[in-house]
Each structure stands twice: as C-alpha cells, then as structure tokens.
Design a protein around this motif. Structure first.
Motif, mmCIF file in Angstrom:
data_model
loop_
_atom_site.group_PDB
_atom_site.id
_atom_site.type_symbol
_atom_site.label_atom_id
_atom_site.label_comp_id
_atom_site.label_asym_id
_atom_site.label_seq_id
_atom_site.Cartn_x
_atom_site.Cartn_y
_atom_site.Cartn_z
ATOM 1 N N TYR A 10 0.855 -1.181 0.000
ATOM 2 C CA TYR A 10 0.000 0.000 0.000
ATOM 3 C C TYR A 10 0.889 1.228 0.000
ATOM 4 O O TYR A 10 1.761 1.375 0.859
ATOM 5 C CB TYR A 10 -0.936 0.017 1.210
ATOM 6 C CG TYR A 10 -1.806 1.251 1.245
ATOM 7 C CD1 TYR A 10 -2.815 1.433 0.307
ATOM 8 C CD2 TYR A 10 -1.599 2.243 2.192
ATOM 9 C CE1 TYR A 10 -3.611 2.564 0.311
ATOM 10 C CE2 TYR A 10 -2.389 3.382 2.212
ATOM 11 C CZ TYR A 10 -3.385 3.538 1.270
ATOM 12 O OH TYR A 10 -4.158 4.661 1.270
ATOM 13 N N LEU A 19 1.679 -5.360 2.522
ATOM 14 C CA LEU A 19 0.438 -5.936 3.034
ATOM 15 C C LEU A 19 0.498 -7.456 3.048
ATOM 16 O O LEU A 19 0.120 -8.095 4.016
ATOM 17 C CB LEU A 19 -0.748 -5.465 2.186
ATOM 18 C CG LEU A 19 -1.048 -3.969 2.209
ATOM 19 C CD1 LEU A 19 -2.205 -3.639 1.273
ATOM 20 C CD2 LEU A 19 -1.355 -3.504 3.613
ATOM 21 N N LEU A 75 -3.023 1.012 -4.006
ATOM 22 C CA LEU A 75 -2.689 -0.406 -3.925
ATOM 23 C C LEU A 75 -1.661 -0.717 -5.001
ATOM 24 O O LEU A 75 -1.809 -0.314 -6.151
ATOM 25 C CB LEU A 75 -3.939 -1.259 -4.118
ATOM 26 C CG LEU A 75 -3.840 -2.732 -3.737
ATOM 27 C CD1 LEU A 75 -3.522 -2.882 -2.252
ATOM 28 C CD2 LEU A 75 -5.136 -3.451 -4.056
ATOM 29 N N SER A 102 -8.376 -6.386 -3.724
ATOM 30 C CA SER A 102 -9.241 -5.251 -3.378
ATOM 31 C C SER A 102 -10.681 -5.691 -3.129
ATOM 32 O O SER A 102 -11.409 -5.035 -2.376
ATOM 33 C CB SER A 102 -9.191 -4.180 -4.471
ATOM 34 O OG SER A 102 -9.722 -4.674 -5.674
ATOM 35 N N LYS A 107 -10.815 -1.818 2.054
ATOM 36 C CA LYS A 107 -9.925 -0.676 1.807
ATOM 37 C C LYS A 107 -9.543 0.017 3.107
ATOM 38 O O LYS A 107 -8.497 0.656 3.191
ATOM 39 C CB LYS A 107 -10.627 0.298 0.853
ATOM 40 C CG LYS A 107 -9.732 1.342 0.273
ATOM 41 C CD LYS A 107 -10.451 2.132 -0.802
ATOM 42 C CE LYS A 107 -9.488 3.112 -1.441
ATOM 43 N NZ LYS A 107 -10.080 3.802 -2.578
ATOM 44 N N TRP A 110 -6.124 -1.301 4.470
ATOM 45 C CA TRP A 110 -4.883 -1.101 3.727
ATOM 46 C C TRP A 110 -3.883 -0.185 4.436
ATOM 47 O O TRP A 110 -2.715 -0.544 4.544
ATOM 48 C CB TRP A 110 -5.158 -0.559 2.326
ATOM 49 C CG TRP A 110 -5.974 -1.467 1.447
ATOM 50 C CD1 TRP A 110 -6.370 -2.741 1.717
ATOM 51 C CD2 TRP A 110 -6.502 -1.150 0.161
ATOM 52 N NE1 TRP A 110 -7.126 -3.251 0.685
ATOM 53 C CE2 TRP A 110 -7.219 -2.287 -0.293
ATOM 54 C CE3 TRP A 110 -6.451 -0.037 -0.651
ATOM 55 C CZ2 TRP A 110 -7.854 -2.343 -1.511
ATOM 56 C CZ3 TRP A 110 -7.090 -0.076 -1.875
ATOM 57 C CH2 TRP A 110 -7.784 -1.220 -2.303
#
Length: 198
Positions: A10, A19, A75, A102, A107, A110
């Motif tokens: 991210y 991530l 992302l 995603s 979201k 993230w």
C-alpha cells in the motif's frame, strides 16, 4: 523462466508498507534464503515508493526484472522474475491479484495492514501457478502452439520441396530412358528386318 516474489503493498502518504507477499527462494542456497527474501521485500517497497500512482514499470536489477503496478487508489503489486519471464504475463498476474485483493480485503485495512493482520492467502497459489507462463496464461499458450505449428509447417514445406526435386529428377531420368528406349526399338527393328523369313 521463474517467478521469485509476488507482493501486494500500500502506497500511503508517509511511505509504502507491505500488506502480503509470497516468495519462492528454493533455487537459492539454504543459508542465503532469508537474506534474499529480505532483499526482495526491500526492493519491492523501494520500487513501489518511487513509482507514481496509476503507473506500470519494469526495472532491471542484475539478471532479475522487477515489474511494478501502482493503482490510483494506492494499492501496488510487485513481481520479481528472471529476465526470460514474459512482461505481459507479469502485468496480467498483477492486474488479477490486485483486483482480487481489493475485493477480498477492505480498503479500510490497507493503511494500517501488515502481513500478519491481512487475511489473503491466494498469493502462494498464484506464485506456483504462474511459474510456467504457458500453463497459466492463455495468450502465451496460444503463442507457443503457433510457434510449434510454424516449425512443423516449415519442415513440411522443406520435405515437399525435396520431394519436388526428386520428382523432377525422376521425370528427367524417364525422359532420358524414353529416348534410349526409342533408339533401342529402332535399332532392334533394323536388326530384325534383315532376318525376316521370306
């Protein structure tokens, strides 16, 4: 052709953070594997940090290629592969992984996520599936089949040309044989005419 790393990152305001990631370091020396994995993580973060939002890039590092795709929402995905691995397949893989990630991971997670807190387990499967781009990607498979067909076609054309040359030789030999047989017939007729019974 080999994939070594597939990472999802991210790109936030202060910095880029990892991530989730999957690695295949089985081709490296056992004692070097952890160092190689750390280096791949560092390289992935650095490349994603230096890439603009909404961009795709490929960076060459010695005999490896690092393919990065940073989406407009921050992302990012990085694939580290060898030089022979097709670039188009890498970006197809990144598109697929980032879209699926995603959809599965909120979201909201993230900016504060880490490999320990993010529950997304498909990276290892993608990394193993895409080790052979021909099996994983339909376009690569079709291209390989076209290449094989082209080789077979060239071999067939060469054998047809050789066969045509052999046929030309047979025709010319038969023409010579035909001329010789006519000469023999005439000579035999002349010889037989003197021996006619009257």
């Amino acid at each position: 052709m080999r994939l070594y790393s597939l990472s999802v990152l991210y790109k936030g305001d202060p910095k880029v953070h990892l991530l989730k990631a999957a690695y295949d370091v089985s081709t490296f020396n056992f004692f070097q594997r952890s160092s190689v994995q750390e280096f791949m993580t560092f390289t992935s973060q650095l490349i994603a940090e230096r890439s603009a939002l909404g961009s795709r890039a490929s960076v060459k590092e010695q005999e490896y290629l690092c393919h990065v795709y940073v989406r407009n929402d921050g992302l990012a995905g990085v694939v580290i592969a060898d030089n022979e691995y097709p670039q188009r397949v890498c970006f197809t893989l990144l598109d697929k992984v980032l879209d699926e990630f995603s959809r599965q991971v909120s979201k909201m997670d993230w900016p504060s996520g880490s490999p320990a807190t993010i529950s997304y387990s498909a990276l290892d499967g993608y990394l193993s599936k895409y080790q052979n781009p021909r099996d994983a990607d339909p376009m690569t498979r079709v291209q390989a089949e076209l290449d094989e067909t082209k080789i077979i076609l060239h071999n067939t054309m060469e054998s047809l040309l050789e066969r045509g040359e052999k046929l030309d030789d047979l025709v010319s030999k038969s023409e010579v044989l035909g001329a010789q047989s006519k000469a023999f017939y005439k000579t035999a007729r002349k010889q037989n005419s003197c021996c006619e019974i009257m």
